[in-house]
Design a protein around this motif. Structure first.
Motif, PDB file in Angstrom:
ATOM      1  N   PRO A 149       2.353  -2.471   5.237  1.00 29.96           N
ATOM      2  CA  PRO A 149       3.526  -2.822   4.427  1.00 29.96           C
ATOM      3  C   PRO A 149       3.939  -4.283   4.538  1.00 29.96           C
ATOM      4  O   PRO A 149       4.516  -4.831   3.590  1.00 29.96           O
ATOM      5  N   ASP A 150       3.651  -4.940   5.671  1.00 29.93           N
ATOM      6  CA  ASP A 150       4.051  -6.332   5.855  1.00 29.93           C
ATOM      7  C   ASP A 150       3.534  -7.223   4.737  1.00 29.93           C
ATOM      8  O   ASP A 150       4.170  -8.225   4.392  1.00 29.93           O
ATOM      9  N   ALA A 151       2.390  -6.887   4.157  1.00 26.35           N
ATOM     10  CA  ALA A 151       1.811  -7.680   3.075  1.00 26.35           C
ATOM     11  C   ALA A 151       1.756  -6.915   1.755  1.00 26.35           C
ATOM     12  O   ALA A 151       1.868  -7.526   0.687  1.00 26.35           O
ATOM     13  N   ASN A 169       4.328  -0.542  12.551  1.00 29.60           N
ATOM     14  CA  ASN A 169       4.350  -1.961  12.904  1.00 29.60           C
ATOM     15  C   ASN A 169       5.617  -2.347  13.664  1.00 29.60           C
ATOM     16  O   ASN A 169       5.776  -1.935  14.807  1.00 29.60           O
ATOM     17  N   ILE A 170       6.554  -3.084  13.097  1.00 28.53           N
ATOM     18  CA  ILE A 170       7.729  -3.483  13.861  1.00 28.53           C
ATOM     19  C   ILE A 170       8.545  -2.275  14.328  1.00 28.53           C
ATOM     20  O   ILE A 170       9.194  -2.327  15.374  1.00 28.53           O
ATOM     21  N   HIS A 195       2.840  -7.169  11.598  1.00 25.15           N
ATOM     22  CA  HIS A 195       1.679  -6.323  11.913  1.00 25.15           C
ATOM     23  C   HIS A 195       0.778  -6.993  12.944  1.00 25.15           C
ATOM     24  O   HIS A 195       0.202  -6.339  13.821  1.00 25.15           O
ATOM     25  N   LEU A 196       0.651  -8.303  12.851  1.00 25.04           N
ATOM     26  CA  LEU A 196      -0.155  -9.086  13.790  1.00 25.04           C
ATOM     27  C   LEU A 196       0.178  -8.760  15.230  1.00 25.04           C
ATOM     28  O   LEU A 196      -0.703  -8.773  16.102  1.00 25.04           O
ATOM     29  N   GLY A 269       8.270  -8.044   9.499  1.00 21.02           N
ATOM     30  CA  GLY A 269       9.247  -7.051   9.918  1.00 21.02           C
ATOM     31  C   GLY A 269      10.547  -7.669  10.407  1.00 21.02           C
ATOM     32  O   GLY A 269      10.552  -8.771  10.979  1.00 21.02           O
ATOM     33  N   TYR A 270      11.653  -6.914  10.233  1.00 19.59           N
ATOM     34  CA  TYR A 270      12.991  -7.442  10.477  1.00 19.59           C
ATOM     35  C   TYR A 270      13.920  -6.358  11.034  1.00 19.59           C
ATOM     36  O   TYR A 270      13.714  -5.164  10.788  1.00 19.59           O
ATOM     37  N   PRO A 271      15.004  -6.768  11.700  1.00 18.09           N
ATOM     38  CA  PRO A 271      16.071  -5.826  12.007  1.00 18.09           C
ATOM     39  C   PRO A 271      16.886  -5.569  10.739  1.00 18.09           C
ATOM     40  O   PRO A 271      17.160  -6.497   9.967  1.00 18.09           O
TER      41      PRO A 271
END
Length: 353
Positions: A149-151, A169-170, A195-196, A269-271
């Motif tokens: 999903p990050d990309a 991921n996050i 994701h990295l 990813g974020y809060p």
């Protein structure tokens, strides 16, 4: 809050490791009655997953019923129109993250050299199939994406498909850090992670960022050591469980402070704070949205691909090994790129690494 039907209708696409984890956790974590339809290319696997999840729900005394069926992802209008879902969790793509370990080849060696970002078109095409179908037959449905999903979510948003957010991921990274720290107040925990960061980046300066009560920590690598020494398939048990808790909040209209990949189609990813069917960033003090997005875009390039301004740009290493992808291309050509990568993969799978 979902209110269009008396019993919320959930669809989970796919029957792999993450789809199983999502369903097994939905069976035990949903606090409201619901139906869950599992759609997979292999109908037998979908039925098997539905049976086990239904039994888990019964043992847990949850009023959640699961159904499984085989589908053609190129022709979804009929089944999605019939099911009229309130929420879809998309967990199926053309590329397995486990291939390098289960069937190493020149293809998996190429991914090792260029970064996972090269698989973006392979991760995105089936999500676009689902999003296009939902637009036609269930336009009010929330769509949550589990496939890179990050990309992928930024691609979908650029194409006009507002994917609500991602899972994994996050979400997995933040859950692991909260457990390691025994941190119970999720409102005061803030991460930026891509994701990295499921693996340790080569340079510690590129590590995920963690704030506790608005104080940034400098021991992130140590905090993530346990997670990174755990098999990725096992980590799906964390990501799927976190996804089930998120879905329960969406169905009941609760307010949740959590972390998700690509909310609002943003990279990385974020809060976030989720309330009813809305989602907003909740960044730590001193970090604004522009800085958070720029940081995640830098991580995206390290992972092999950046999506920005409706353009897909692979890292230079991709162009070195796959010259036809040396230049950026518009997101509207993602299906063409997927077809080219599928053909390349077919050839390289026949060659030893």
């Amino acid at each position: 809050m979902v209110s269009r039907v008396s019993v919320p209708r959930i669809v989970v696409t796919g029957s792999g490791s993450l789809a199983r984890s999502v369903c097994y956790s939905l069976a035990t974590e949903l606090t409201t009655p619901a139906t869950v339809s599992i759609l997979a290319r292999a109908g037998g696997k979908a039925a098997e997953l539905a049976f086990v999840a239904s039994v888990r729900a019964r043992v847990s005394e949850r009023a959640v019923v699961f159904y499984g069926r085989g589908v053609d992802f190129a022709d979804l209008d009929g089944v999605l129109g019939e099911l009229a879902p309130d929420l879809v969790v998309h967990c199926v793509s053309h590329q397995s993250p486990w291939e390098r370990g289960t069937a190493p080849s020149a293809w998996t060696e190429l991914l090792r050299m260029t970064g996972f970002g090269l698989t973006l078109p392979l991760q995105a095409e089936l999500l676009i199939d689902v999003a296009e179908s939902l637009r036609r037959v269930a336009p009010d449905c929330l769509l949550i994406n589990a496939c890179f999903p990050d990309a992928v979510n930024p691609v979908a948003h650029a194409l006009g498909f507002p994917v609500f957010c991602g899972i994994g991921n996050i979400s997995t990274i933040s859950a692991a850090i909260a457990a390691t720290l025994d941190w119970k107040d999720h409102r005061s925990l803030h991460l930026l992670a891509h994701h990295l960061h499921l693996h340790a980046p080569a340079d510690t300066a590129d590590e995920a960022r963690v704030w506790c009560e608005n104080v940034e920590r400098d021991d992130v690598r140590a905090l993530l050591a346990g997670m990174r020494s755990t098999a990725r398939a096992e980590l799906n048990q964390i990501g799927g469980h976190a996804a089930a808790r998120l879905i329960d909040s969406l169905l009941t209209g609760g307010t949740t402070d959590t972390h998700v990949p690509s909310p609002l189609g943003l990279p990385g990813g974020y809060p976030v704070r989720i309330r009813d069917r809305s989602i907003e960033l909740r960044l730590p003090k001193g970090i604004d949205a522009e800085a958070a997005i720029a940081w995640n875009q830098r991580m995206a390039l390290l992972d092999g691909v950046v999506v920005d301004g409706g353009q897909v740009r692979f890292a230079p290493s991709v162009g070195e090994h796959v010259p036809e992808f040396a230049e950026p291309f518009p997101v509207t050509e993602i299906r063409y790129a997927c077809a080219r990568l599928l053909a390349l993969r077919e050839r390289l799978r026949e060659v030893a690494p």
